[in-house]
Design a protein around this motif. Structure first.
Motif, PDB file in Angstrom:
ATOM      1  N   GLU A 501       0.840  -1.201   0.000  1.00  0.00           N
ATOM      2  CA  GLU A 501       0.000   0.000   0.000  1.00  0.00           C
ATOM      3  C   GLU A 501       0.875   1.251   0.000  1.00  0.00           C
ATOM      4  O   GLU A 501       0.464   2.295   0.533  1.00  0.00           O
ATOM      5  CB  GLU A 501      -0.914  -0.005   1.226  1.00  0.00           C
ATOM      6  CG  GLU A 501      -1.947  -1.116   1.220  1.00  0.00           C
ATOM      7  CD  GLU A 501      -3.217  -0.733   0.466  1.00  0.00           C
ATOM      8  OE1 GLU A 501      -3.834   0.281   0.829  1.00  0.00           O
ATOM      9  OE2 GLU A 501      -3.564  -1.432  -0.494  1.00  0.00           O
ATOM     10  N   GLN A 502       2.035   1.177  -0.596  1.00  0.00           N
ATOM     11  CA  GLN A 502       2.999   2.259  -0.537  1.00  0.00           C
ATOM     12  C   GLN A 502       3.023   3.052  -1.846  1.00  0.00           C
ATOM     13  O   GLN A 502       2.769   2.521  -2.918  1.00  0.00           O
ATOM     14  CB  GLN A 502       4.408   1.708  -0.246  1.00  0.00           C
ATOM     15  CG  GLN A 502       4.503   0.913   1.048  1.00  0.00           C
ATOM     16  CD  GLN A 502       4.152   1.747   2.257  1.00  0.00           C
ATOM     17  OE1 GLN A 502       4.643   2.873   2.420  1.00  0.00           O
ATOM     18  NE2 GLN A 502       3.276   1.219   3.106  1.00  0.00           N
ATOM     19  N   GLY A 503       3.380   4.346  -1.716  1.00  0.00           N
ATOM     20  CA  GLY A 503       3.612   5.193  -2.869  1.00  0.00           C
ATOM     21  C   GLY A 503       2.443   6.096  -3.210  1.00  0.00           C
ATOM     22  O   GLY A 503       1.288   5.815  -2.890  1.00  0.00           O
ATOM     23  N   TYR A 504       2.794   7.202  -3.869  1.00  0.00           N
ATOM     24  CA  TYR A 504       1.765   8.143  -4.310  1.00  0.00           C
ATOM     25  C   TYR A 504       2.305   8.971  -5.472  1.00  0.00           C
ATOM     26  O   TYR A 504       3.518   9.015  -5.729  1.00  0.00           O
ATOM     27  CB  TYR A 504       1.318   9.071  -3.164  1.00  0.00           C
ATOM     28  CG  TYR A 504       2.411   9.983  -2.637  1.00  0.00           C
ATOM     29  CD1 TYR A 504       2.663  11.217  -3.240  1.00  0.00           C
ATOM     30  CD2 TYR A 504       3.196   9.604  -1.550  1.00  0.00           C
ATOM     31  CE1 TYR A 504       3.666  12.046  -2.768  1.00  0.00           C
ATOM     32  CE2 TYR A 504       4.198  10.428  -1.076  1.00  0.00           C
ATOM     33  CZ  TYR A 504       4.428  11.647  -1.685  1.00  0.00           C
ATOM     34  OH  TYR A 504       5.437  12.469  -1.224  1.00  0.00           O
ATOM     35  N   ILE A 505       1.385   9.615  -6.193  1.00  0.00           N
ATOM     36  CA  ILE A 505       1.747  10.642  -7.163  1.00  0.00           C
ATOM     37  C   ILE A 505       0.994  11.912  -6.803  1.00  0.00           C
ATOM     38  O   ILE A 505      -0.059  11.867  -6.162  1.00  0.00           O
ATOM     39  CB  ILE A 505       1.407  10.235  -8.617  1.00  0.00           C
ATOM     40  CG1 ILE A 505      -0.094  10.003  -8.789  1.00  0.00           C
ATOM     41  CG2 ILE A 505       2.217   9.037  -9.051  1.00  0.00           C
ATOM     42  CD1 ILE A 505      -0.542   9.881 -10.238  1.00  0.00           C
ATOM     43  N   ASP A 506       1.549  13.048  -7.208  1.00  0.00           N
ATOM     44  CA  ASP A 506       0.870  14.332  -7.077  1.00  0.00           C
ATOM     45  C   ASP A 506       0.514  14.831  -8.473  1.00  0.00           C
ATOM     46  O   ASP A 506       1.391  15.003  -9.323  1.00  0.00           O
ATOM     47  CB  ASP A 506       1.762  15.353  -6.373  1.00  0.00           C
ATOM     48  CG  ASP A 506       1.869  15.098  -4.879  1.00  0.00           C
ATOM     49  OD1 ASP A 506       0.932  14.496  -4.316  1.00  0.00           O
ATOM     50  OD2 ASP A 506       2.886  15.492  -4.276  1.00  0.00           O
TER      51      ASP A 506
END
Length: 519
Positions: A501-506
Motif C-alpha cells: 500500500e505504498q507510494g503516491y503521485i501528485d
C-alpha cells in the motif's frame, strides 16, 4: 436527412453554432437517460451515472442548448449498497439508472431505481446541492425508469417499469411526504415489449404518459417513442407514436428523455441517443409541436402526424454563451469539480486535495484482483467526447512513488488502455498497457512527467509523453476508444501497487481541450 447527419458527423459539428442555430448533439458525450425541467428562466437536467461516484449528474442551462455540470445527487454510493464500495466494485453497468427530476413544494425532487437495490429519492432546495441523504423508498430488484407526478389535488404518484416481470408499467400512489409507496393503490397501466423510459405529465387538463418500447421496424426491431393520453390518470388511455425510428445507424434511436416547455410557451424534447459508440449516449434537443392534442417530436417531414429526427435548428433562446467543453484543473479547489467521477466509491484515505495544496494526491492501493484493472480502486475519470480533435494532458510528479507502484493516464470502457510509470528495482520505467498487452519504454530519471492522450472523431487514440512539457513523443499503439457497461469511454488517472500500500503521485494539472466545432 441521413446524408445531412453524416455530413455534420464528419465535420464534427455539435451544439451552439454561434449564429442563432444549433446542431445535434448539443453535448457530444455520455449524458445518458436525461430528464429536464424548467424553473423560472433556468433549466435543470439529470443524467444517470451507473457505477460512477458521485451519482446522478445534475446539469444547468439557460437556453436548452448550452449545458454545464453543477453537481450530483448522490455523494456516497455506499448509501445504496456495499457492492459499490472500493473493496467490492461489483456494480459495473448497474447502479444509478434513469430517474426523473421535478420541482414540488419549493424543492427539487429526484427519484431513481437501481436494478438491484430498489427505489431512492433525494431532495434539495438548490439543484447544485447539497442534496439530502438518500432515502430508500422501496427495497426491491428488477424495476427501473421511474417518474413522480403530483396532481392538482396534491396527490402524488409514481410510474415505473417492472422489467423483471415482462416490462409491466405500474402506477402507484405516493405518501404525502413522498417517501413511501402506497402499494395498495398499485395498478398496471401499460405493457409492451421493452416498455420503459416513463414520464407522466398533465398538460391542459389531460394526462400524458410518455414511454418507449420495442417494435418491429423495417425488417428489424427498434425502440419506438410512444405517448398515451387520457382524461383520467388511470385511463382509459389512447396511444400514438410520436417520432419515427428508422434504426440505430440512421437516427440513433432518440427515446429516453423528457418534455420541457420554455417561458415563451414552446416545447422541446431533451433526449439521449446512441449506438454503442465511444461517446456513449450524447444529449440531443428536438423541437416539439402539438397537433390535435398530440405532441410531435422532431420534424413531421411527410405530414403523417409523426415526427422524424431533427439534426439541428434555431436555438430556443438567444443571448447566452456557447458551451466550451474544455476542462483545466489545477486542483486548487476545496473539492473536485463536478465533471470528475470515481470508478465505484473511492477509498477516502487514499486521495487528498489538502495533503499538498494545489495538487491532487493519489496514493497507491492494492487492487482486489492484481491482474484486473477494473478492480483498481480510486480511478478518477471524466467523460470523453466525440469531436474532430480531443487532447488531454496531465502533469504528474512521481518522486513519491514506491517499489511496485504504477500510475498514469488511462482510457476505459469494456477494455482499457494506459500510459504510465512503473517503479521496478529502484528505477522508474515508462509503460503502455492495452488490456494486458504491455510495451515498455525508457527509464525515467525526472521527477515530473507529462502524459497526453489525443483522439479523433472516430475515437482512435494515441498516447504521448514528455519530460519537459514542451516536446512530446508518441508511445504505444493506437487504441480504439469504446463502449462498455452502458457507458462511453472515460479518460482518467490511476495509481495502484500490487505489492504493497505504498507510494503516491501528485497531480499538478489536468487539461482537456475539445474542438468547438467541425471544419
Amino acid at each position: 436527412m441521413v446524408d445531412h447527419y453524416h455530413l455534420l458527423s464528419k465535420k464534427g459539428a455539435w451544439g451552439d453554432q454561434g449564429d442563432g442555430t444549433y446542431v445535434n448533439p448539443v453535448l457530444p458525450g455520455d449524458y445518458s437517460d436525461p430528464d429536464a425541467i424548467r424553473v423560472g428562466d433556468d433549466y435543470y437536467a439529470i443524467s444517470s451515472t451507473l457505477h460512477c461516484s458521485p451519482g446522478m449528474a445534475v446539469l444547468h442551462s439557460k437556453d436548452l442548448v448550452n449545458w454545464s455540470m453543477i453537481g450530483h445527487v448522490v455523494q456516497d454510493l455506499t448509501s445504496i449498497g456495499p457492492e459499490y464500495n472500493y473493496d467490492r466494485m461489483n456494480r459495473y453497468g448497474r447502479g444509478v439508472w434513469a430517474g426523473a427530476i421535478r420541482f414540488h413544494k419549493d424543492k427539487y425532487w429526484v427519484y431513481f431505481f437501481t436494478p438491484d437495490e430498489g427505489l431512492f429519492v433525494s431532495t434539495a432546495s438548490d439543484p447544485a446541492g447539497p442534496w439530502e441523504p438518500l432515502h430508500r423508498v422501496w427495497e426491491v430488484a428488477g424495476w427501473d425508469d421511474c417518474c413522480p407526478f403530483w396532481d392538482d389535488d396534491g396527490q402524488g404518484y409514481l410510474v415505473a417499469t417492472h422489467f423483471a416481470d415482462n416490462y409491466n408499467i405500474h402506477l402507484i400512489k405516493l405518501s404525502e411526504d413522498g417517501k413511501e409507496l402506497l402499494h395498495d393503490s398499485d395498478r398496471i397501466i401499460h405493457q409492451y415489449k421493452g416498455s420503459e423510459a416513463n414520464k407522466l405529465y398533465k398538460i391542459n387538463g389531460t394526462y400524458y404518459f410518455f414511454h418507449s418500447e420495442v417494435r418491429a421496424r423495417e425488417g428489424d426491431e427498434a425502440r419506438v417513442v410512444m405517448m398515451l393520453r387520457a382524461e383520467h390518470i388511470y385511463g382509459p388511455y389512447e396511444e400514438k407514436e410520436i417520432i419515427h425510428t428508422h434504426g440505430k445507424e440512421i437516427d440513433r434511436e432518440p427515446n429516453q428523455g423528457g418534455l420541457v416547455q420554455t417561458a415563451s410557451g414552446d416545447w422541446y424534447f431533451i433526449s439521449h441517443q446512441g449506438t454503442g459508440g465511444h461517446e456513449g449516449r450524447p444529449l440531443h434537443l428536438l423541437p416539439v409541436t402539438w397537433v390535435d392534442g398530440w405532441p410531435i417530436i422532431g420534424e413531421d417531414t411527410d405530414g403523417d402526424g409523426v415526427g422524424e429526427m431533427a439534426w439541428g435548428g434555431r436555438k430556443p433562446i438567444n443571448g447566452y454563451p456557447a458551451t466550451v467543453l474544455s476542462t483545466y484543473d489545477d486542483f486548487d479547489r476545496a473539492d473536485l469539480a463536478p465533471y470528475w467521477g470515481w470508478n465505484h466509491q473511492p477509498r477516502a484515505d487514499k486521495w487528498s486535495l489538502t495533503a499538498r495544496p494545489g495538487y491532487l494526491r493519489l496514493h497507491a492501493c492494492q487492487p482486489i484482483d492484481r491482474d484486473n484493472f477494473f478492480t483498481v480502486c480510486n480511478v478518477l475519470s471524466q467523460r470523453t467526447f466525440r469531436t474532430i480533435h480531443n487532447e488531454a494532458t496531465v502533469k504528474i510528479e512521481i518522486g513519491g512513488m514506491a517499489a511496485g507502484q504504477e500510475a498514469g493516464l488511462c482510457h476505459f470502457a469494456q477494455t482499457y488502455c494506459t500510459i504510465g510509470v512503473k517503479q521496478l528495482n529502484g528505477t522508474r520505467v515508462l509503460k503502455f498497457n492495452h488490456s494486458g498487452t504491455t510495451v515498455w519504454g525508457p527509464q525515467l530519471t525526472v521527477s515530473a512527467l507529462w502524459l497526453r492522450s489525443v483522439w479523433d472523431i472516430d475515437g482512435i487514440n494515441r498516447f504521448q509523453y514528455s519530460v519537459d512539457g514542451v516536446h512530446f513523443i508518441s508511445f504505444g499503439d493506437a487504441y480504439q476508444l469504446g463502449w462498455g457497461n452502458y457507458r462511453g469511454d472515460r479518460i482518467g488517472l490511476y495509481s495502484y501497487n500490487c505489492e504493497s500500500e505504498q507510494g503516491y503521485i501528485d497531480v499538478d494539472q489536468f487539461c482537456y481541450e475539445v474542438a468547438r466545432s467541425g471544419e
